[in-house]
Write a protein that holds these residues in place. Structure first.
Motif, mmCIF file in Angstrom:
data_model
loop_
_atom_site.group_PDB
_atom_site.id
_atom_site.type_symbol
_atom_site.label_atom_id
_atom_site.label_comp_id
_atom_site.label_asym_id
_atom_site.label_seq_id
_atom_site.Cartn_x
_atom_site.Cartn_y
_atom_site.Cartn_z
ATOM 1 N N SER A 52 1.271 -15.317 29.906
ATOM 2 C CA SER A 52 2.405 -15.362 30.252
ATOM 3 C C SER A 52 2.834 -15.553 31.679
ATOM 4 O O SER A 52 3.443 -16.355 32.018
ATOM 5 C CB SER A 52 3.183 -14.687 29.324
ATOM 6 N N LEU A 53 2.418 -14.292 32.330
ATOM 7 C CA LEU A 53 2.597 -14.375 33.840
ATOM 8 C C LEU A 53 1.847 -15.520 34.472
ATOM 9 O O LEU A 53 2.369 -15.934 35.260
ATOM 10 C CB LEU A 53 1.922 -13.043 34.161
ATOM 11 N N ASN A 54 0.658 -15.820 33.995
ATOM 12 C CA ASN A 54 -0.140 -16.958 34.579
ATOM 13 C C ASN A 54 0.825 -18.355 34.523
ATOM 14 O O ASN A 54 0.951 -18.897 35.369
ATOM 15 C CB ASN A 54 -1.255 -16.970 34.205
ATOM 16 N N ALA A 55 1.543 -18.424 33.524
ATOM 17 C CA ALA A 55 2.024 -19.650 33.151
ATOM 18 C C ALA A 55 3.437 -19.496 34.021
ATOM 19 O O ALA A 55 3.845 -20.619 34.691
ATOM 20 C CB ALA A 55 2.581 -19.614 31.780
ATOM 21 N N LEU A 56 4.092 -18.437 34.302
ATOM 22 C CA LEU A 56 5.286 -18.200 35.183
ATOM 23 C C LEU A 56 5.002 -18.588 36.461
ATOM 24 O O LEU A 56 5.616 -19.400 37.049
ATOM 25 C CB LEU A 56 5.652 -16.879 35.357
ATOM 26 N N VAL A 57 3.853 -18.432 37.096
ATOM 27 C CA VAL A 57 3.539 -18.763 38.437
ATOM 28 C C VAL A 57 2.736 -20.137 38.317
ATOM 29 O O VAL A 57 3.399 -21.156 39.341
ATOM 30 C CB VAL A 57 2.392 -18.092 38.679
ATOM 31 N N ARG A 58 2.372 -20.658 37.506
ATOM 32 C CA ARG A 58 1.823 -22.059 37.417
ATOM 33 C C ARG A 58 2.662 -23.106 37.021
ATOM 34 O O ARG A 58 2.756 -24.074 37.637
ATOM 35 C CB ARG A 58 0.464 -22.128 36.334
ATOM 36 N N ASP A 59 3.499 -22.833 36.191
ATOM 37 C CA ASP A 59 4.385 -23.914 35.445
ATOM 38 C C ASP A 59 5.884 -23.539 36.134
ATOM 39 O O ASP A 59 6.528 -24.608 36.058
ATOM 40 C CB ASP A 59 4.567 -23.836 34.034
ATOM 41 N N GLY A 61 7.002 -22.203 38.989
ATOM 42 C CA GLY A 61 7.148 -22.158 40.481
ATOM 43 C C GLY A 61 7.508 -20.798 41.178
ATOM 44 O O GLY A 61 8.092 -20.727 42.102
ATOM 45 N N SER A 62 7.336 -19.894 40.422
ATOM 46 C CA SER A 62 7.521 -18.568 40.810
ATOM 47 C C SER A 62 6.142 -18.064 41.735
ATOM 48 O O SER A 62 5.124 -17.929 41.310
ATOM 49 C CB SER A 62 7.580 -17.230 39.960
ATOM 50 N N PRO A 63 6.379 -17.673 43.067
ATOM 51 C CA PRO A 63 5.276 -17.061 43.949
ATOM 52 C C PRO A 63 4.526 -16.266 43.018
ATOM 53 O O PRO A 63 3.100 -16.124 43.352
ATOM 54 C CB PRO A 63 5.802 -16.807 45.290
ATOM 55 N N ALA A 64 4.879 -15.169 42.357
ATOM 56 C CA ALA A 64 4.396 -13.764 42.060
ATOM 57 C C ALA A 64 5.189 -13.368 40.708
ATOM 58 O O ALA A 64 6.379 -13.790 40.516
ATOM 59 C CB ALA A 64 4.173 -12.811 42.887
ATOM 60 N N ALA A 65 4.339 -12.917 39.655
ATOM 61 C CA ALA A 65 4.960 -12.433 38.838
ATOM 62 C C ALA A 65 4.308 -10.927 38.434
ATOM 63 O O ALA A 65 2.894 -10.701 38.628
ATOM 64 C CB ALA A 65 4.738 -13.185 37.335
ATOM 65 N N LEU A 66 4.988 -10.030 37.878
ATOM 66 C CA LEU A 66 4.587 -8.700 37.572
ATOM 67 C C LEU A 66 5.101 -8.211 36.448
ATOM 68 O O LEU A 66 6.104 -8.456 35.890
ATOM 69 C CB LEU A 66 5.172 -7.578 38.855
ATOM 70 N N ALA A 67 4.209 -7.433 35.791
ATOM 71 C CA ALA A 67 4.614 -6.633 34.300
ATOM 72 C C ALA A 67 4.148 -5.306 34.266
ATOM 73 O O ALA A 67 2.940 -5.136 34.780
ATOM 74 C CB ALA A 67 4.111 -7.391 33.075
ATOM 75 N N SER A 68 4.975 -4.532 33.693
ATOM 76 C CA SER A 68 4.166 -3.061 33.151
ATOM 77 C C SER A 68 4.783 -2.906 31.790
ATOM 78 O O SER A 68 5.881 -3.381 31.388
ATOM 79 C CB SER A 68 5.039 -2.018 33.974
ATOM 80 N N VAL A 69 3.939 -2.715 31.008
ATOM 81 C CA VAL A 69 3.795 -2.641 29.650
ATOM 82 C C VAL A 69 3.490 -0.978 29.328
ATOM 83 O O VAL A 69 2.409 -0.821 29.295
ATOM 84 C CB VAL A 69 3.131 -3.583 28.960
ATOM 85 N N GLN A 70 4.428 -0.427 28.363
ATOM 86 C CA GLN A 70 4.158 0.758 28.081
ATOM 87 C C GLN A 70 4.117 0.802 26.294
ATOM 88 O O GLN A 70 5.014 0.146 25.646
ATOM 89 C CB GLN A 70 5.272 1.846 28.189
ATOM 90 N N ASP A 71 2.918 1.175 25.765
ATOM 91 C CA ASP A 71 2.858 1.357 24.245
ATOM 92 C C ASP A 71 3.564 2.438 23.655
ATOM 93 O O ASP A 71 4.093 3.522 24.300
ATOM 94 C CB ASP A 71 1.514 1.064 23.902
ATOM 95 N N ARG A 72 3.626 2.564 22.374
ATOM 96 C CA ARG A 72 4.426 3.770 21.548
ATOM 97 C C ARG A 72 3.715 5.169 22.032
ATOM 98 O O ARG A 72 4.218 6.183 21.899
ATOM 99 C CB ARG A 72 4.050 3.557 20.043
ATOM 100 N N GLY A 73 2.355 5.134 22.414
ATOM 101 C CA GLY A 73 1.791 6.391 22.845
ATOM 102 C C GLY A 73 2.154 6.671 24.362
ATOM 103 O O GLY A 73 1.411 7.805 24.855
#
Length: 385
Positions: A52-59, A61-73
């Motif tokens: 999904s991040l790759n698509a935000l950049v590729r499709d 037009g965002s120069p960069a995308a970042l994500a931080s994901v925390q699971d239940r643990g």
């Protein structure tokens, strides 16, 4: 920071003194679990968040995308795609700092609700109780607007950020309020819902009046330090840069205009409505701490989570509490967060009651409804993975 089309953009466009940078084809650099590699090396095992991040950049037009994901643990995984600096080609910093815009409102609401718990503020008291005579205008009277209505955007106050010019400079909070008061109320207090940054300028002024400290001090003392947010701060007057490693933020004046680097900007015109800087991981920590009761007593947290419909701004099924947004997740349940928009950056994300959290950011302010909903979809993907 949110503006006239809300959960999205400010009306006022931020201009940069730097030369415009045309964006060409961006090849995403991918960072997963702390290892930087070419996207081809990960192609066979990229998860849905990275795709999904790759698509935000590729499709999109965002120069960069970042994500931080925390699971239940409580385990966290970070992701990046794109380029952190178009001028140099530098990579996107891992969990880099960004301007978090209207996520600031949740921090401010927490401080106000802590003061409510301490019986220093009453949610159903009128604004004039704390700021006598300050709020007057066409259909506007601080003797009829409650603190609760400020935090929930049911005050009817006009949105000052719809009426600012293009002058990039320091704004005093009362100057922002004065801009709003030159315009008529949108509706009588309590008789509608409309997102307005003016509400939170007033909430910030109430905090300062009651505590006799700056809003920045109170946020730091009551929220940032207790939760251990090591990369989150409220910029001081004149602090136009971003202190720690960060991707550059960009803007374009029209769809066919080149991107401009607007990373360095005086953020004072956001103030209590959108001035803060943070990282994805810190935002996850903040919203998780909030939902688990580390920041508010049960009574005040319940008030914060008491919501009204807010679909016009935040999308299908969205509701607004006191500085907190609930959105239905495609995998079931609710995400609790806020989101923010500020020139150069757009963020979406939230946390769930079972311990999941995710925050996604791109390095351009999104101006179209479809783009904003796509960023929300990516945040939902991260929460549902």
């Amino acid at each position: 920071m949110h503006g006239q089309t809300q959960q999205g953009r400010w009306r006022r466009r931020a201009l940069s003194a730097t030369a415009a940078l045309a964006i060409g084809v961006i090849t995403p650099g991918v960072l997963t679990a702390g290892v930087l590699a070419a996207p081809q090396a990960f192609a066979a095992r990229q998860d849905s968040v990275q795709r999904s991040l790759n698509a935000l950049v590729r499709d999109d037009g965002s120069p960069a995308a970042l994500a931080s994901v925390q699971d239940r643990g409580g385990r966290t995984r970070t992701y990046t795609a794109g380029v952190g600096d178009l001028a140099t080609g530098a990579p996107v910093p891992v969990d880099g700092q960004v301007r978090i815009g209207s996520n600031t409102k949740t921090f401010v609401a927490v401080v106000v609700l802590q003061l409510v718990a301490e019986r220093k503020v009453d949610l159903d008291a009128f604004v004039d109780t704390y700021l006598p005579g300050l709020v007057r205008g066409d259909g506007i009277d601080g003797r009829r607007i409650t603190v609760r209505e400020l935090l929930q955007h049911t005050s009817g106050l006009p949105n000052y950020s719809d009426h600012l010019g293009d002058d990039i400079r320091y704004y005093d909070p009362r100057e922002l309020l004065a801009t709003a008061l030159q315009h008529p109320a949108d509706f009588p207090p309590g008789e509608g819902w409309k997102y307005s940054n003016t509400n939170y300028v007033l909430a910030g002024l109430i905090v300062q009046k009651v505590t006799r400290h700056s809003l920045a001090e109170e946020i730091d003392r009551r929220v940032v330090k207790p939760v251990g947010l090591r990369h989150t701060y409220f910029p001081a007057p004149g602090d136009a840069g971003i202190r720690e490693p960060h991707p550059h933020g960009y803007d374009r004046e029209s769809a066919d205009a080149p991107l401009r680097d607007i990373t360095e900007i005086d953020p004072s015109w956001g103030w209590a409505a959108g001035q803060m800087v943070s990282t994805g991981s810190d935002l996850n920590r903040f919203f998780s701490a909030l939902l688990t009761g580390r920041l508010l007593p049960p009574a005040q947290l319940a008030q914060m989570r008491t919501t009204v419909p807010a679909e016009a701004t935040f999308g299908p099924g969205a509701r607004y509490g006191l500085g907190l947004v609930s959105r239905p997740l495609p995998c079931g349940g609710l995400s609790w967060g806020h989101g923010g928009s500020f020139p150069g950056y757009e963020t979406r994300g939230g946390a769930t009651d079972d311990g999941r959290a995710a925050n996604v950011a791109v390095t351009r302010q999104l101006t179209g409804e479809a783009d904003r909903r796509e960023l929300e979809r990516v945040a939902d993907t991260a929460l549902c993975r």
